[in-house]
Motif scaffolding. Structure first.
Motif, PDB file in Angstrom:
ATOM      1  N   VAL A 173     -72.398 -28.173   3.897  1.00  0.00           N
ATOM      2  CA  VAL A 173     -71.109 -28.520   4.028  1.00  0.00           C
ATOM      3  C   VAL A 173     -71.469 -30.333   4.211  1.00  0.00           C
ATOM      4  O   VAL A 173     -70.680 -30.971   3.511  1.00  0.00           O
ATOM      5  N   SER A 174     -72.243 -30.562   4.708  1.00  0.00           N
ATOM      6  CA  SER A 174     -72.564 -32.173   5.111  1.00  0.00           C
ATOM      7  C   SER A 174     -72.792 -32.653   3.773  1.00  0.00           C
ATOM      8  O   SER A 174     -72.355 -33.966   3.484  1.00  0.00           O
ATOM      9  N   ASP A 175     -73.440 -32.106   2.946  1.00  0.00           N
ATOM     10  CA  ASP A 175     -73.789 -32.745   1.491  1.00  0.00           C
ATOM     11  C   ASP A 175     -72.605 -32.759   0.898  1.00  0.00           C
ATOM     12  O   ASP A 175     -72.440 -33.674  -0.011  1.00  0.00           O
ATOM     13  N   VAL A 176     -71.861 -31.879   0.764  1.00  0.00           N
ATOM     14  CA  VAL A 176     -70.537 -31.961   0.157  1.00  0.00           C
ATOM     15  C   VAL A 176     -69.646 -33.114   0.650  1.00  0.00           C
ATOM     16  O   VAL A 176     -69.088 -33.880   0.034  1.00  0.00           O
ATOM     17  N   ILE A 177     -69.510 -32.975   1.715  1.00  0.00           N
ATOM     18  CA  ILE A 177     -68.684 -34.183   2.558  1.00  0.00           C
ATOM     19  C   ILE A 177     -69.405 -35.666   2.040  1.00  0.00           C
ATOM     20  O   ILE A 177     -68.421 -36.493   1.812  1.00  0.00           O
ATOM     21  N   ARG A 178     -70.614 -35.770   2.183  1.00  0.00           N
ATOM     22  CA  ARG A 178     -71.006 -37.097   1.996  1.00  0.00           C
ATOM     23  C   ARG A 178     -71.112 -37.341   0.421  1.00  0.00           C
ATOM     24  O   ARG A 178     -70.697 -38.300   0.019  1.00  0.00           O
ATOM     25  N   LEU A 179     -70.942 -36.277  -0.593  1.00  0.00           N
ATOM     26  CA  LEU A 179     -70.789 -36.354  -1.853  1.00  0.00           C
ATOM     27  C   LEU A 179     -69.391 -37.244  -2.155  1.00  0.00           C
ATOM     28  O   LEU A 179     -68.975 -37.742  -3.201  1.00  0.00           O
ATOM     29  N   LYS A 180     -68.244 -36.378  -1.175  1.00  0.00           N
ATOM     30  CA  LYS A 180     -67.015 -36.765  -1.507  1.00  0.00           C
ATOM     31  C   LYS A 180     -66.718 -38.107  -0.817  1.00  0.00           C
ATOM     32  O   LYS A 180     -65.287 -38.625  -0.869  1.00  0.00           O
ATOM     33  N   HIS A 181     -67.781 -38.798  -0.234  1.00  0.00           N
ATOM     34  CA  HIS A 181     -67.432 -40.131   0.418  1.00  0.00           C
ATOM     35  C   HIS A 181     -66.775 -40.110   1.778  1.00  0.00           C
ATOM     36  O   HIS A 181     -65.855 -41.174   1.959  1.00  0.00           O
ATOM     37  N   TYR A 182     -66.581 -38.773   2.323  1.00  0.00           N
ATOM     38  CA  TYR A 182     -65.701 -38.868   3.486  1.00  0.00           C
ATOM     39  C   TYR A 182     -66.613 -39.570   4.576  1.00  0.00           C
ATOM     40  O   TYR A 182     -67.839 -39.870   4.517  1.00  0.00           O
ATOM     41  N   SER A 183     -65.929 -39.881   5.805  1.00  0.00           N
ATOM     42  CA  SER A 183     -66.536 -40.632   6.795  1.00  0.00           C
ATOM     43  C   SER A 183     -67.754 -39.804   7.731  1.00  0.00           C
ATOM     44  O   SER A 183     -67.600 -38.647   7.675  1.00  0.00           O
ATOM     45  N   TYR A 184     -68.493 -40.461   8.340  1.00  0.00           N
ATOM     46  CA  TYR A 184     -69.219 -39.844   9.165  1.00  0.00           C
ATOM     47  C   TYR A 184     -68.917 -38.998  10.103  1.00  0.00           C
ATOM     48  O   TYR A 184     -69.003 -37.783  10.536  1.00  0.00           O
ATOM     49  N   ILE A 185     -67.372 -39.521  10.810  1.00  0.00           N
ATOM     50  CA  ILE A 185     -66.897 -38.989  11.680  1.00  0.00           C
ATOM     51  C   ILE A 185     -66.186 -37.528  10.984  1.00  0.00           C
ATOM     52  O   ILE A 185     -66.082 -36.397  11.687  1.00  0.00           O
ATOM     53  N   THR A 186     -65.507 -37.605  10.001  1.00  0.00           N
ATOM     54  CA  THR A 186     -65.149 -36.493   9.379  1.00  0.00           C
ATOM     55  C   THR A 186     -66.270 -35.402   9.150  1.00  0.00           C
ATOM     56  O   THR A 186     -66.096 -34.152   9.519  1.00  0.00           O
ATOM     57  N   ASP A 187     -67.375 -35.733   8.733  1.00  0.00           N
ATOM     58  CA  ASP A 187     -68.419 -34.871   8.716  1.00  0.00           C
ATOM     59  C   ASP A 187     -68.869 -34.153   9.946  1.00  0.00           C
ATOM     60  O   ASP A 187     -68.939 -33.038  10.092  1.00  0.00           O
ATOM     61  N   GLU A 188     -68.914 -34.979  10.968  1.00  0.00           N
ATOM     62  CA  GLU A 188     -69.221 -34.219  12.257  1.00  0.00           C
ATOM     63  C   GLU A 188     -68.061 -33.422  12.580  1.00  0.00           C
ATOM     64  O   GLU A 188     -68.315 -32.321  13.320  1.00  0.00           O
ATOM     65  N   SER A 189     -66.810 -33.715  12.519  1.00  0.00           N
ATOM     66  CA  SER A 189     -65.762 -33.022  12.931  1.00  0.00           C
ATOM     67  C   SER A 189     -65.631 -31.630  11.981  1.00  0.00           C
ATOM     68  O   SER A 189     -65.454 -30.539  12.572  1.00  0.00           O
ATOM     69  N   TYR A 190     -65.894 -31.601  10.887  1.00  0.00           N
ATOM     70  CA  TYR A 190     -65.821 -30.421  10.208  1.00  0.00           C
ATOM     71  C   TYR A 190     -67.214 -29.455  10.433  1.00  0.00           C
ATOM     72  O   TYR A 190     -66.797 -28.148  10.775  1.00  0.00           O
ATOM     73  N   VAL A 191     -67.998 -29.958  10.554  1.00  0.00           N
ATOM     74  CA  VAL A 191     -69.432 -29.141  10.935  1.00  0.00           C
ATOM     75  C   VAL A 191     -69.176 -28.457  12.299  1.00  0.00           C
ATOM     76  O   VAL A 191     -69.606 -27.626  12.519  1.00  0.00           O
ATOM     77  N   ASN A 192     -68.716 -29.424  13.522  1.00  0.00           N
ATOM     78  CA  ASN A 192     -68.585 -28.953  14.846  1.00  0.00           C
ATOM     79  C   ASN A 192     -67.511 -27.824  14.590  1.00  0.00           C
ATOM     80  O   ASN A 192     -67.544 -26.923  15.369  1.00  0.00           O
ATOM     81  N   TRP A 193     -66.445 -27.852  14.066  1.00  0.00           N
ATOM     82  CA  TRP A 193     -65.342 -26.971  13.737  1.00  0.00           C
ATOM     83  C   TRP A 193     -65.958 -25.542  13.285  1.00  0.00           C
ATOM     84  O   TRP A 193     -65.759 -24.678  13.808  1.00  0.00           O
ATOM     85  N   ILE A 194     -66.842 -25.742  12.177  1.00  0.00           N
ATOM     86  CA  ILE A 194     -67.641 -24.663  11.567  1.00  0.00           C
ATOM     87  C   ILE A 194     -68.526 -23.871  12.532  1.00  0.00           C
ATOM     88  O   ILE A 194     -68.515 -22.589  12.607  1.00  0.00           O
ATOM     89  N   LYS A 195     -69.176 -24.695  13.539  1.00  0.00           N
ATOM     90  CA  LYS A 195     -69.885 -24.071  14.495  1.00  0.00           C
ATOM     91  C   LYS A 195     -69.246 -23.616  15.499  1.00  0.00           C
ATOM     92  O   LYS A 195     -69.667 -22.152  15.787  1.00  0.00           O
TER      93      LYS A 195
END
Length: 62
Positions: free
Chosen positions: A12-34
Protein backbone atom coordinates in the motif's frame (compact mmCIF):
# COMPACT_ATOMS: atom_id res chain seq x y z
CA UNK A 1 16.38 -16.09 -6.71
CA UNK A 2 12.95 -14.58 -6.39
CA UNK A 3 12.33 -11.67 -4.04
CA UNK A 4 9.90 -12.45 -1.22
CA UNK A 5 6.49 -10.84 -1.56
CA UNK A 6 6.02 -7.64 0.39
CA UNK A 7 3.45 -7.47 3.12
CA UNK A 8 0.14 -5.75 2.42
CA UNK A 9 0.94 -2.50 4.21
CA UNK A 10 4.29 -2.23 2.43
CA UNK A 11 2.52 -2.71 -0.89
CA UNK A 12 0.00 0.00 0.00
CA UNK A 13 2.78 2.43 0.91
CA UNK A 14 4.61 1.67 -2.33
CA UNK A 15 1.53 2.47 -4.42
CA UNK A 16 0.83 5.65 -2.45
CA UNK A 17 4.42 6.82 -2.98
CA UNK A 18 4.23 5.91 -6.67
CA UNK A 19 1.18 8.15 -7.00
CA UNK A 20 3.06 10.96 -5.20
CA UNK A 21 0.54 11.20 -2.36
CA UNK A 22 1.70 12.93 0.80
CA UNK A 23 3.33 11.15 3.71
CA UNK A 24 0.31 12.00 5.89
CA UNK A 25 -2.01 10.33 3.36
CA UNK A 26 0.23 7.26 3.44
CA UNK A 27 0.04 7.16 7.25
CA UNK A 28 -3.73 7.62 7.20
CA UNK A 29 -4.35 4.82 4.69
CA UNK A 30 -2.01 2.41 6.45
CA UNK A 31 -3.57 3.16 9.87
CA UNK A 32 -7.08 2.71 8.47
CA UNK A 33 -6.12 -0.68 6.99
CA UNK A 34 -4.51 -1.74 10.29
CA UNK A 35 -7.65 -0.86 12.26
CA UNK A 36 -9.86 -2.57 9.65
CA UNK A 37 -7.90 -5.84 9.69
CA UNK A 38 -7.61 -5.91 13.49
CA UNK A 39 -11.36 -5.31 13.79
CA UNK A 40 -11.89 -8.38 11.60
CA UNK A 41 -9.46 -10.59 13.56
CA UNK A 42 -6.54 -9.99 11.18
CA UNK A 43 -8.37 -11.41 8.19
CA UNK A 44 -6.82 -10.32 4.88
CA UNK A 45 -8.84 -7.57 3.14
CA UNK A 46 -8.98 -9.51 -0.13
CA UNK A 47 -11.02 -12.15 1.73
CA UNK A 48 -13.62 -9.60 2.82
CA UNK A 49 -16.27 -7.62 1.03
CA UNK A 50 -18.94 -5.00 1.36
CA UNK A 51 -20.51 -6.42 4.49
CA UNK A 52 -17.25 -6.16 6.42
CA UNK A 53 -16.69 -2.61 5.23
CA UNK A 54 -20.19 -1.67 6.34
CA UNK A 55 -19.70 -3.32 9.74
CA UNK A 56 -16.45 -1.42 10.27
CA UNK A 57 -17.61 1.95 8.92
CA UNK A 58 -20.79 2.06 11.02
CA UNK A 59 -18.93 1.82 14.33
CA UNK A 60 -19.48 4.78 16.61
CA UNK A 61 -16.45 7.06 16.77
CA UNK A 62 -14.75 7.36 20.17
Amino acid sequence: MEKPLKKLLEQVSDVIRLKHYSYITDESYVNWIKRYTIFHNKQHPKEMGGREIEDFSTLPTP
